[in-house]
Motif scaffolding. Structure first.
Motif, PDB file in Angstrom:
ATOM      1  N   LEU A  46       0.839  -1.192   0.087  1.00  0.00           N
ATOM      2  CA  LEU A  46      -0.112  -0.023   0.021  1.00  0.00           C
ATOM      3  C   LEU A  46       0.776   1.140  -0.113  1.00  0.00           C
ATOM      4  N   ALA A  47       2.205   1.156   0.392  1.00  0.00           N
ATOM      5  CA  ALA A  47       2.992   2.414   0.688  1.00  0.00           C
ATOM      6  C   ALA A  47       3.223   3.327  -0.649  1.00  0.00           C
ATOM      7  N   GLN A  48       3.160   2.694  -1.838  1.00  0.00           N
ATOM      8  CA  GLN A  48       3.219   3.411  -2.971  1.00  0.00           C
ATOM      9  C   GLN A  48       2.143   4.518  -3.214  1.00  0.00           C
ATOM     10  N   GLN A  49       0.971   4.272  -2.668  1.00  0.00           N
ATOM     11  CA  GLN A  49      -0.149   5.168  -2.570  1.00  0.00           C
ATOM     12  C   GLN A  49      -0.479   5.758  -1.434  1.00  0.00           C
ATOM     13  N   PRO A  60     -19.421   6.658   7.111  1.00  0.00           N
ATOM     14  CA  PRO A  60     -17.982   6.373   6.538  1.00  0.00           C
ATOM     15  C   PRO A  60     -17.799   5.618   5.582  1.00  0.00           C
ATOM     16  N   PRO A  61     -17.168   5.746   4.252  1.00  0.00           N
ATOM     17  CA  PRO A  61     -16.926   4.794   3.426  1.00  0.00           C
ATOM     18  C   PRO A  61     -16.103   3.497   4.221  1.00  0.00           C
ATOM     19  N   MET A  62     -16.578   2.373   3.792  1.00  0.00           N
ATOM     20  CA  MET A  62     -16.540   1.213   4.817  1.00  0.00           C
ATOM     21  C   MET A  62     -16.444  -0.066   3.878  1.00  0.00           C
ATOM     22  N   LEU A  63     -15.556  -0.853   4.300  1.00  0.00           N
ATOM     23  CA  LEU A  63     -15.108  -2.167   3.688  1.00  0.00           C
ATOM     24  C   LEU A  63     -14.954  -3.204   4.969  1.00  0.00           C
ATOM     25  N   ALA A  64     -16.072  -4.166   4.999  1.00  0.00           N
ATOM     26  CA  ALA A  64     -16.018  -5.298   5.936  1.00  0.00           C
ATOM     27  C   ALA A  64     -15.386  -6.332   5.140  1.00  0.00           C
ATOM     28  N   ASP A 111      -2.880 -10.195  -0.672  1.00  0.00           N
ATOM     29  CA  ASP A 111      -2.922  -9.312  -2.040  1.00  0.00           C
ATOM     30  C   ASP A 111      -4.525  -8.999  -2.413  1.00  0.00           C
ATOM     31  N   GLU A 112      -5.467  -9.930  -2.028  1.00  0.00           N
ATOM     32  CA  GLU A 112      -6.890  -9.687  -2.015  1.00  0.00           C
ATOM     33  C   GLU A 112      -7.376  -8.449  -1.152  1.00  0.00           C
ATOM     34  N   ILE A 113      -6.784  -8.341   0.146  1.00  0.00           N
ATOM     35  CA  ILE A 113      -7.063  -7.261   1.095  1.00  0.00           C
ATOM     36  C   ILE A 113      -6.561  -5.982   0.749  1.00  0.00           C
ATOM     37  N   ALA A 114      -5.119  -6.191  -0.094  1.00  0.00           N
ATOM     38  CA  ALA A 114      -4.628  -4.757  -0.390  1.00  0.00           C
ATOM     39  C   ALA A 114      -5.553  -4.307  -1.387  1.00  0.00           C
ATOM     40  N   GLN A 115      -5.809  -5.059  -2.513  1.00  0.00           N
ATOM     41  CA  GLN A 115      -6.609  -4.413  -3.514  1.00  0.00           C
ATOM     42  C   GLN A 115      -7.934  -3.828  -3.115  1.00  0.00           C
ATOM     43  N   ALA A 116      -8.735  -4.814  -2.310  1.00  0.00           N
ATOM     44  CA  ALA A 116      -9.931  -4.256  -1.739  1.00  0.00           C
ATOM     45  C   ALA A 116      -9.721  -3.003  -1.167  1.00  0.00           C
ATOM     46  N   ILE A 117      -8.663  -2.655  -0.416  1.00  0.00           N
ATOM     47  CA  ILE A 117      -8.264  -1.445   0.340  1.00  0.00           C
ATOM     48  C   ILE A 117      -8.144  -0.300  -0.485  1.00  0.00           C
ATOM     49  N   MET A 119     -10.170   3.097  -0.664  1.00  0.00           N
ATOM     50  CA  MET A 119      -9.637   4.512  -0.534  1.00  0.00           C
ATOM     51  C   MET A 119     -10.039   5.302  -1.601  1.00  0.00           C
ATOM     52  N   GLU A 120      -9.971   4.805  -2.866  1.00  0.00           N
ATOM     53  CA  GLU A 120     -10.336   5.601  -4.216  1.00  0.00           C
ATOM     54  C   GLU A 120     -11.734   5.920  -3.977  1.00  0.00           C
ATOM     55  N   ARG A 121     -12.529   5.078  -3.514  1.00  0.00           N
ATOM     56  CA  ARG A 121     -14.033   5.464  -3.356  1.00  0.00           C
ATOM     57  C   ARG A 121     -14.170   6.619  -2.154  1.00  0.00           C
ATOM     58  N   ALA A 122     -13.437   6.637  -1.219  1.00  0.00           N
ATOM     59  CA  ALA A 122     -13.302   7.551  -0.080  1.00  0.00           C
ATOM     60  C   ALA A 122     -12.849   9.013  -0.808  1.00  0.00           C
TER      61      ALA A 122
END
Length: 300
Positions: A61-64, A240-244, A285-291, A295-298
């Motif tokens: 995630l650190a590149q973004q 808040p924009p939220m991902l469970a 990898d799946e969790i990182a992509q979902a985050i 974040m883009e949506r937020a």
């Protein structure tokens, strides 16, 4: 050694810095990566882990984003001076994280809440809702229906906090076997879990006084259930924009807890993974992509 052209042209993996800062009379150890001016994601670990659980996620995630993961008091490598007289409750953990956030001058940030990180992070959201840009809940519960059968011994301890029930918790959960179970439960191939994860956690539990601290927190966990209505009211009011994103084979926090978020927050999305409690160990990898998608949506 000759470096191949494909390796030489690869995108470099962002480094993760190891730091400490004084906050709330505590020497807080934390991991940090990413640009100082990037959107911030605060990563809050659970029991019995530490910021070490985010070792695979942070470089992804650190590149973004600027990703920051503190260790709670007496977890991981955060140290509490004896003269501080620290009382180990979830209110106290939240106050320390609040002081940590202030020490780093973080005004706006998203939170990743897992296990114990959920009641800590959601307390922070109640105190400063204006600071929270998004919420990622990875097996981080805020609903009664999310508590699985694994809570039966702890509920018994709440109802009868006797020395016998306290010792039963210690014998079951505060051991290498108990810690390893939390990492491997619900996973079809347990060998996918890196052994340094549960081995480190179990070793840190053996430090003087730490098991008593953990037993105090198990007892205090009942205060989190009392706050569930307040957490849910926060979701309804602030949306808040939220991902469970949930390991669906977790017997500690079961999928019903993930689904419940949609009841109070129309901006919540739910994603169930073929994983257990520590889903980052097998599905980073799946969790990182979902985050990233959240974040883009937020930020739209």
């Amino acid at each position: 050694m000759t470096v191949s052209s494909s390796a030489a042209g690869a995108v470099p993996v962002p480094s993760v810095s190891l730091k400490t800062v004084d906050a709330d009379g505590v020497r807080v150890f934390f991991r940090e990566a990413g640009a100082a001016d990037a959107p911030v994601l605060l990563l809050l670990h659970g029991f019995p882990s530490s910021s070490h659980m985010f070792r695979g996620l942070m470089p992804r995630l650190a590149q973004q984003y600027r990703v920051i993961a503190p260790d709670f008091p007496s977890f991981g490598f955060t140290t509490v001076p004896p003269e501080r007289g620290y009382t180990y409750t979830f209110d106290a953990l939240a106050s320390t994280v609040e002081a940590f956030v202030d020490a780093l001058e973080l005004d706006r940030f998203a939170i990743y809440i897992f296990d114990y990180g959920a009641p800590v992070g959601l307390r922070l959201a109640l105190r400063h809702p204006e600071r929270i840009t998004a919420v990622v809940s990875q097996n981080g519960n805020a609903y009664e229906e999310g508590l699985g059968d694994a809570w039966h011994p702890i509920r018994r301890y709440w109802a009868e906090p006797t020395a016998e029930n306290r010792q039963a918790i210690a014998d079951t959960l505060l051991t290498l076997a108990g810690t390893r179970w939390q990492y491997e439960v619900g996973i079809d191939r347990p060998e996918r879990v890196a052994p340094e994860s549960y081995t480190l956690d179990a070793a840190l539990l053996e430090r003087p006084g730490v098991k008593e601290i953990q037993l105090d927190l198990f007892k205090d966990y009942a205060t989190n259930l009392a706050l569930y209505p307040a957490f849910q009211a926060y979701f309804r009011e602030y949306k808040p924009p939220m991902l469970a994103i949930w390991g669906k084979h977790d017997p500690i926090f079961i999928p019903a807890g993930a689904e419940a978020y949609r009841r109070d927050n129309p901006n919540a999305t739910v994603q169930l993974l073929d994983a257990g409690h520590f889903a980052l160990e097998t599905h980073v990898d799946e969790i990182a992509q979902a985050i990233v998608e959240l974040m883009e949506r937020a930020t739209r």
